[in-house]
Design an enzyme around this catalytic site. Structure first.
Site, PDB file in Angstrom:
ATOM      1  N   THR A  85       0.848  -1.195   0.000  1.00  0.00           N
ATOM      2  CA  THR A  85       0.000   0.000   0.000  1.00  0.00           C
ATOM      3  C   THR A  85       0.879   1.238   0.000  1.00  0.00           C
ATOM      4  O   THR A  85       1.806   1.347   0.810  1.00  0.00           O
ATOM      5  CB  THR A  85      -0.891   0.019   1.261  1.00  0.00           C
ATOM      6  OG1 THR A  85      -1.626  -1.202   1.295  1.00  0.00           O
ATOM      7  CG2 THR A  85      -1.857   1.190   1.235  1.00  0.00           C
ATOM      8  N   SER A  87       0.942   5.531  -0.084  1.00  0.00           N
ATOM      9  CA  SER A  87       0.233   6.819  -0.022  1.00  0.00           C
ATOM     10  C   SER A  87       1.121   7.897  -0.624  1.00  0.00           C
ATOM     11  O   SER A  87       0.860   8.396  -1.705  1.00  0.00           O
ATOM     12  CB  SER A  87      -0.158   7.161   1.415  1.00  0.00           C
ATOM     13  OG  SER A  87      -1.177   6.283   1.849  1.00  0.00           O
ATOM     14  N   GLY A  89       4.707   7.432  -0.738  1.00  0.00           N
ATOM     15  CA  GLY A  89       5.908   6.787  -1.277  1.00  0.00           C
ATOM     16  C   GLY A  89       7.215   7.180  -0.607  1.00  0.00           C
ATOM     17  O   GLY A  89       8.289   6.935  -1.150  1.00  0.00           O
ATOM     18  N   SER A  96       6.708   0.364   0.538  1.00  0.00           N
ATOM     19  CA  SER A  96       5.354   0.602   0.014  1.00  0.00           C
ATOM     20  C   SER A  96       5.239   0.263  -1.463  1.00  0.00           C
ATOM     21  O   SER A  96       4.152   0.320  -2.021  1.00  0.00           O
ATOM     22  CB  SER A  96       4.952   2.058   0.238  1.00  0.00           C
ATOM     23  OG  SER A  96       5.901   2.930  -0.328  1.00  0.00           O
ATOM     24  N   GLY A 156       3.042  11.492   2.458  1.00  0.00           N
ATOM     25  CA  GLY A 156       1.626  11.123   2.438  1.00  0.00           C
ATOM     26  C   GLY A 156       1.097  10.915   3.849  1.00  0.00           C
ATOM     27  O   GLY A 156       1.799  10.375   4.702  1.00  0.00           O
ATOM     28  N   GLY A 158      -1.120   8.830   4.746  1.00  0.00           N
ATOM     29  CA  GLY A 158      -1.390   7.397   4.983  1.00  0.00           C
ATOM     30  C   GLY A 158      -0.277   6.736   5.765  1.00  0.00           C
ATOM     31  O   GLY A 158      -0.497   6.147   6.833  1.00  0.00           O
ATOM     32  N   GLU A 408      15.826  13.278  19.454  1.00  0.00           N
ATOM     33  CA  GLU A 408      15.992  12.192  18.493  1.00  0.00           C
ATOM     34  C   GLU A 408      17.032  12.646  17.476  1.00  0.00           C
ATOM     35  O   GLU A 408      17.076  13.826  17.115  1.00  0.00           O
ATOM     36  CB  GLU A 408      14.634  11.943  17.836  1.00  0.00           C
ATOM     37  CG  GLU A 408      14.548  10.706  16.981  1.00  0.00           C
ATOM     38  CD  GLU A 408      14.561  11.010  15.498  1.00  0.00           C
ATOM     39  OE1 GLU A 408      14.386  10.097  14.716  1.00  0.00           O
ATOM     40  OE2 GLU A 408      14.786  12.178  15.112  1.00  0.00           O
ATOM     41  N   ASN A 449       9.048   5.573  11.349  1.00  0.00           N
ATOM     42  CA  ASN A 449       8.943   6.354  10.111  1.00  0.00           C
ATOM     43  C   ASN A 449      10.309   6.610   9.460  1.00  0.00           C
ATOM     44  O   ASN A 449      10.366   7.034   8.310  1.00  0.00           O
ATOM     45  CB  ASN A 449       8.229   7.683  10.362  1.00  0.00           C
ATOM     46  CG  ASN A 449       6.732   7.565  10.142  1.00  0.00           C
ATOM     47  OD1 ASN A 449       6.260   6.595   9.567  1.00  0.00           O
ATOM     48  ND2 ASN A 449       5.982   8.553  10.603  1.00  0.00           N
ATOM     49  N   TYR A 450      11.394   6.382  10.218  1.00  0.00           N
ATOM     50  CA  TYR A 450      12.724   6.426   9.594  1.00  0.00           C
ATOM     51  C   TYR A 450      13.183   4.972   9.430  1.00  0.00           C
ATOM     52  O   TYR A 450      14.196   4.554   9.964  1.00  0.00           O
ATOM     53  CB  TYR A 450      13.710   7.230  10.446  1.00  0.00           C
ATOM     54  CG  TYR A 450      13.340   8.694  10.618  1.00  0.00           C
ATOM     55  CD1 TYR A 450      12.509   9.331   9.704  1.00  0.00           C
ATOM     56  CD2 TYR A 450      13.823   9.455  11.692  1.00  0.00           C
ATOM     57  CE1 TYR A 450      12.161  10.667   9.858  1.00  0.00           C
ATOM     58  CE2 TYR A 450      13.479  10.792  11.838  1.00  0.00           C
ATOM     59  CZ  TYR A 450      12.644  11.387  10.925  1.00  0.00           C
ATOM     60  OH  TYR A 450      12.303  12.713  11.080  1.00  0.00           O
TER      61      TYR A 450
HETATM   62  P1  FDA Z   1       4.661   5.367   1.876  1.00  0.00           P
HETATM   63  O1  FDA Z   1       3.519   5.465   0.946  1.00  0.00           O
HETATM   64  O2  FDA Z   1       5.976   4.938   1.317  1.00  0.00           O
HETATM   65  O3  FDA Z   1       4.266   4.471   3.102  1.00  0.00           O
HETATM   66  C1  FDA Z   1       5.107   4.221   4.215  1.00  0.00           C
HETATM   67  C2  FDA Z   1       4.648   2.956   4.932  1.00  0.00           C
HETATM   68  O4  FDA Z   1       3.287   3.082   5.335  1.00  0.00           O
HETATM   69  C3  FDA Z   1       4.691   1.694   4.054  1.00  0.00           C
HETATM   70  O5  FDA Z   1       4.911   0.577   4.867  1.00  0.00           O
HETATM   71  C4  FDA Z   1       3.291   1.649   3.486  1.00  0.00           C
HETATM   72  O6  FDA Z   1       2.893   0.371   3.029  1.00  0.00           O
HETATM   73  C5  FDA Z   1       2.466   2.108   4.659  1.00  0.00           C
HETATM   74  N1  FDA Z   1       1.252   2.789   4.216  1.00  0.00           N
HETATM   75  C6  FDA Z   1       1.185   3.889   3.424  1.00  0.00           C
HETATM   76  N2  FDA Z   1      -0.092   4.243   3.255  1.00  0.00           N
HETATM   77  C7  FDA Z   1      -0.844   3.351   3.925  1.00  0.00           C
HETATM   78  C8  FDA Z   1      -2.249   3.183   4.082  1.00  0.00           C
HETATM   79  N3  FDA Z   1      -3.109   4.048   3.534  1.00  0.00           N
HETATM   80  N4  FDA Z   1      -2.702   2.141   4.802  1.00  0.00           N
HETATM   81  C9  FDA Z   1      -1.825   1.262   5.361  1.00  0.00           C
HETATM   82  N5  FDA Z   1      -0.483   1.376   5.243  1.00  0.00           N
HETATM   83  C10 FDA Z   1      -0.001   2.409   4.528  1.00  0.00           C
HETATM   84  N6  FDA Z   1       8.787  11.806   9.282  1.00  0.00           N
HETATM   85  C11 FDA Z   1       8.461  12.599  10.331  1.00  0.00           C
HETATM   86  O7  FDA Z   1       7.884  12.134  11.310  1.00  0.00           O
HETATM   87  N7  FDA Z   1       8.760  13.932  10.303  1.00  0.00           N
HETATM   88  C12 FDA Z   1       9.376  14.526   9.249  1.00  0.00           C
HETATM   89  O8  FDA Z   1       9.594  15.738   9.265  1.00  0.00           O
HETATM   90  C13 FDA Z   1       9.746  13.682   8.135  1.00  0.00           C
HETATM   91  N8  FDA Z   1      10.406  14.192   7.057  1.00  0.00           N
HETATM   92  C14 FDA Z   1      10.687  13.384   5.966  1.00  0.00           C
HETATM   93  C15 FDA Z   1      11.335  13.924   4.840  1.00  0.00           C
HETATM   94  C16 FDA Z   1      11.611  13.113   3.740  1.00  0.00           C
HETATM   95  C17 FDA Z   1      12.297  13.720   2.531  1.00  0.00           C
HETATM   96  C18 FDA Z   1      11.254  11.735   3.773  1.00  0.00           C
HETATM   97  C19 FDA Z   1      11.574  10.850   2.595  1.00  0.00           C
HETATM   98  C20 FDA Z   1      10.620  11.209   4.881  1.00  0.00           C
HETATM   99  C21 FDA Z   1      10.351  12.009   5.995  1.00  0.00           C
HETATM  100  N9  FDA Z   1       9.719  11.485   7.126  1.00  0.00           N
HETATM  101  C22 FDA Z   1       9.416  12.315   8.186  1.00  0.00           C
HETATM  102  C23 FDA Z   1       9.395  10.058   7.194  1.00  0.00           C
HETATM  103  C24 FDA Z   1       7.940   9.791   6.808  1.00  0.00           C
HETATM  104  O9  FDA Z   1       7.094  10.152   7.869  1.00  0.00           O
HETATM  105  C25 FDA Z   1       7.752   8.286   6.524  1.00  0.00           C
HETATM  106  O10 FDA Z   1       8.566   7.884   5.472  1.00  0.00           O
HETATM  107  C26 FDA Z   1       6.277   7.949   6.242  1.00  0.00           C
HETATM  108  O11 FDA Z   1       6.060   6.580   6.464  1.00  0.00           O
HETATM  109  C27 FDA Z   1       5.913   8.320   4.827  1.00  0.00           C
HETATM  110  O12 FDA Z   1       4.575   8.125   4.552  1.00  0.00           O
HETATM  111  P2  FDA Z   1       4.137   8.020   3.011  1.00  0.00           P
HETATM  112  O13 FDA Z   1       2.687   7.749   2.968  1.00  0.00           O
HETATM  113  O14 FDA Z   1       4.675   9.169   2.261  1.00  0.00           O
HETATM  114  O15 FDA Z   1       5.000   6.777   2.543  1.00  0.00           O
END
Ligand code: FDA
Length: 509
Positions: A85, A87, A89, A96, A156, A158, A408, A449-450
């Site tokens: 899944t 959201s 990426g 994901s 995202g 999600g 952190e 999340n990291y």
């Molecule tokens: P993505 O879609 O890749 O999903 C991440 C995980 O969640 C995967 O395991 C996915 O399968 C699962 N998932 C996604 N959507 C779902 C849904 N609808 N239902 C069930 N599971 C789902 N963090 C933070 O706390 N503070 C910050 O300031 C930052 N800054 C930051 C900057 C940059 C450049 C990056 C690359 C990352 C961060 N992060 C962060 C980390 C960020 O919070 C973490 O990567 C999140 O999981 C990203 O969520 P996405 O939906 O974008 O990712």
């Protein structure tokens, strides 16, 4: 089990029969679809996972109705295909959108409605919404409300909220996950559940335990939080030759205790220096967000950081939404940039995280500078805890890193050429090895999340609780067992799984 290189006919038939339509081409992108590659690549943020050897999905489902997600879950389960899944990426390790087994991606980028209700301080937000879109939508309705989530606008909601989520407001209001009041999820049986129908245990698990182990989260109901009409961003940098090491010692003594939920972040990076150390030095950027006007905070700054400049030019008073842009390094008048869903430039990256519970000595910091100087692009981000984070109990949500944490650390390196990958990843392991003496222990804690695969991985479907504890205790500490209990209850067949998903407990445990 599907072994063909493309999605099976029976999956397609199952899907169209569940959505009661023969026309699935707008929803299911197979490898033959012209937009398959562009959609697959669009939200991949880490170039480490954008190459020809990365396993690709048999299809990408792009739901715009909840029934499409339900059909995707029901049919994947029936056909023995795994689901990823996605959201926004931003997953650090690509979980994901990558799997070694045959899989499909459910990419939620079309599920993007935002419904803001300022009067009741609530918002319903679908999972495909980015933080930038959310912050923008709130600011369109009110200048004195915000939401406490991460700093990077392309993330995202999600993934972010299901893993915790912190940013500039978390010392005042807690994590994004602490401010969720309801959610909608598709469970392993393809049912759409809300808080009432999913029950409090599953609702607890998805607010910090990572959504991907439990179902597909469709939407969150969030509590909006008040923000002052005017906040202040302060930015100043000092090199170690200019006394930055001493300033960090002072920062460590007070950053988690500063009142008013003010957020005093440090960004530490390699920089060009004065000729010593081969022309390189370490630069510390003091990047603060005060929920106050300059006038009110000046006396505090003078008393606590007399070595930092208090010239007017270092302070900028602005609205909260402008501070969102400023902290994300975007020009303050470019609010529309918040609506861009992908980062302007994508790079290869690797990160790790640690929690610091006792101040690091100056000798310890000097050893750290030595390792940072070995790599030009080394970067550390230090985010102070305390405030509201210390008031919420460790078990309130699966995110356990609360009282007792000073700050952190994120170790982050990025690069442009795949040939440099090994060098950079080795550096993160070296700095992590060095820091073991200075950070939390037993378990050495990490932030979900990291995501960091070096902590450990599930080997197969039946990975035991004990094996998964390698990484699970770092992310969740004492909450890991409860997460496994919820998992056992809601997904006993371990359908929603990946390399770091919550394990199922054996019968009776
Ligand atoms: P993505 O879609 O890749 O999903 C991440 C995980 O969640 C995967 O395991 C996915 O399968 C699962 N998932 C996604 N959507 C779902 C849904 N609808 N239902 C069930 N599971 C789902 N963090 C933070 O706390 N503070 C910050 O300031 C930052 N800054 C930051 C900057 C940059 C450049 C990056 C690359 C990352 C961060 N992060 C962060 C980390 C960020 O919070 C973490 O990567 C999140 O999981 C990203 O969520 P996405 O939906 O974008 O990712």
């Amino acid at each position: 089990c599907t072994t063909s290189s493309s999605i099976s006919e029976s999956f397609l038939q199952c899907f169209s029969s569940h959505i009661h339509s023969k026309s699935t081409s707008k929803i299911i992108l197979t490898r033959k679809s012209s937009s398959y590659s562009s959609v697959l690549h669009s939200s991949i943020q880490n170039l480490r996972f954008l190459n020809t050897s990365t396993p690709q999905p048999e299809a990408i489902i792009t739901p715009f109705r909840y029934s499409h997600v339900q059909a995707a879950v029901i049919c994947s389960k029936k056909e023995g295909i795994q689901i990823r899944t996605r959201s926004g990426g931003h997953d650090y390790e690509g979980l994901s959108y990558i799997s070694k087994s045959p899989f499909i991606i459910i990419d939620l980028f079309k599920l993007r409605s935002i419904d803001i209700d300022i009067k009741n301080e609530r918002a319903w937000v679908e999972s495909g919404v980015t933080l930038g879109e959310l912050y923008y939508a709130i600011a369109q309705k009110s200048k004195v409300y915000g939401f406490p989530a991460g700093i990077c606008p392309t993330i995202g909601v999600g993934g972010h909220i299901s893993g915790g989520g912190f940013g500039t407001l978390f010392r005042k209001y807690g994590l994004a996950a602490d401010n969720v009041r309801d959610a909608k999820i598709v469970d392993v049986n393809g049912r759409v559940l809300d808080r009432k129908s999913m029950g409090e245990e599953l609702f607890w698990a998805i607010r910090g335990g990572g959504g991907s182990s439990f179902g597909v989260i469709l939407a969150w109901k969030l509590e909006l939080v008040p923000v002052p009409p005017s906040v202040t961003v302060y930015t100043e940098s000092k090199t170690i030759q200019q006394g930055a090491t001493k300033l960090i010692s002072r920062w460590q003594a007070i950053a988690d205790r500063i009142p008013e939920g003010n957020f005093l972040r440090l960004v530490i990076q390699g920089a060009n220096g004065d000729g010593t150390n081969g022309g390189k030095t370490i630069q510390v950027i003091f990047n603060f967000l005060f929920l106050q006007t300059v006038e009110k905070l000046l006396p505090w700054m003078k008393e606590n950081f007399p070595e930092l400049s208090v010239e007017q030019t270092k302070f900028a008073e602005m609205s909260w939404i402008e501070s969102v842009l400023s902290m994300a390094d975007i020009q303050r008048n470019k609010t529309e940039v918040l609506l861009q869903r992908t980062q302007q430039s994508k790079r290869f990256f690797k990160a790790k995280s640690d929690y610091v519970t006792k101040p690091i000595s100056e000798a310890g910091l000097e050893g750290l500078w030595h390792i940072m100087l070995q790599l030009d692009t080394s970067l550390l981000i230090l985010s102070p805890f305390g405030g509201r984070m210390s008031e919420i109990s460790d078990s309130e949500t699966p995110f356990p890193h609360r009282k007792g944490n000073l700050y952190e650390i994120q170790y982050y390196v990025s690069w442009d050429d795949d040939k440099e990958t090994e060098k950079h990843i080795s550096w993160t392991r070296r700095v992590y090895g060095y820091m073991a003496a200075y950070v939390s222990k037993s378990p050495r804690a990490a932030y979900l999340n990291y995501r960091d695969m070096d902590l450990g991985m599930n080997k197969d479907t039946n990975t035991s609780y004990k094996q998964a504890s390698l990484w699970g205790l770092s992310y969740f500490k004492n909450n890991f067992r409860r997460l496994a209990q919820v998992k056992t209850l809601v997904d006993p067949g371990n359908f929603f799984r990946n390399e770091q998903s919550i394990p199922v407990l054996p019968y009776g445990e």
